[in-house]
Design a protein around this motif. Structure first.
Motif, PDB file in Angstrom:
ATOM      1  N   ARG A 128       0.835  -1.205   0.000  1.00 17.89           N
ATOM      2  CA  ARG A 128       0.000   0.000   0.000  1.00 17.89           C
ATOM      3  C   ARG A 128       0.872   1.258   0.000  1.00 17.89           C
ATOM      4  O   ARG A 128       0.490   2.276  -0.574  1.00 17.89           O
ATOM      5  N   THR A 166       1.379   4.860   5.464  1.00 20.92           N
ATOM      6  CA  THR A 166       0.240   3.944   5.453  1.00 20.92           C
ATOM      7  C   THR A 166       0.230   3.192   6.776  1.00 20.92           C
ATOM      8  O   THR A 166       1.285   2.917   7.354  1.00 20.92           O
ATOM      9  N   PHE A 213      -8.114   1.508  -0.157  1.00 21.32           N
ATOM     10  CA  PHE A 213      -7.684   0.838  -1.382  1.00 21.32           C
ATOM     11  C   PHE A 213      -8.626  -0.292  -1.773  1.00 21.32           C
ATOM     12  O   PHE A 213      -9.202  -0.955  -0.923  1.00 21.32           O
TER      13      PHE A 213
END
Length: 193
Positions: A21, A116, A153
């Motif tokens: 990510r 993240t 996401f």
């Protein structure tokens, strides 16, 4: 056309993954930057150099691939520094890499911060961990950082309108900050005690 701005993206994840990510977030940031300014891009990933980096206690001991990574970071005209959050902070090997950067190498270099994490509770890592780290090196941390969680996401796409808006704002502000600097001659570095 003006010459390309040397943008270095540092991915501070010690584990390699095409589905990272952190890497996905950086790719989206870089796409937005490319839409606004002419950039040349160099990517520095921590994962491929993590083991050899961890064996060095000082820069003179690093292996050639680590030295290349450090030289690339130090050459940045704009640094995008992104890291996953582990237990409320950046990974230790990320800090170890930053510790080897020459003290004067990033003076006044704009740094776009990103991170993240597994949940929103880690979002302050940008202001409480990353910003002081790069401020110590006298880098110019840009005011808008970008933080993302797994919920933002869907595979390699961003499914959060709020995150997409934040990425666009960060890229817009970064471009506005570096565009005038790219045309100006660098000021000589003054040292203080």
């Amino acid at each position: 056309m003006s010459s390309a701005l040397n943008v270095v993206a540092l991915i501070g994840s010690p584990t390699a993954s095409a589905n990272s990510r952190t890497l996905l977030l950086v790719r989206h940031l870089l796409e937005e930057l490319r839409e606004r300014i002419n950039i040349s891009l160099e990517l520095v990933e921590l994962a491929p150099i993590a083991r050899s980096l961890g064996q060095a206690l000082q820069r003179s001991e690093v292996e050639p691939q680590v030295e290349r990574a450090l030289a690339t970071i130090e050459s940045a005209q704009l640094l995008v520094a992104a890291t996953p959050v582990y237990r409320g902070s950046y990974p230790g090997l990320f800090k170890h890499l930053i510790d080897f950067i020459e003290l004067d190498a990033l003076v006044d270099t704009p740094v776009l911060l990103a991170a993240t994490g597994g949940s929103e509770r880690h979002a302050l890592v940008i202001d409480h961990q990353l910003r002081p780290l790069f401020s110590f090196l006298q880098a110019h941390t840009l005011p808008i950082g970008v933080y993302a969680t797994p919920a933002d996401f869907d595979g390699d796409r961003i499914n959060s309108a709020a995150l997409q808006a934040r990425i666009q704002l960060a890229a817009e502000r970064a471009a506005g900050h570096v565009a005038p600097r790219a045309a100006a001659l660098p000021a000589p570095l003054r040292r203080i005690a």
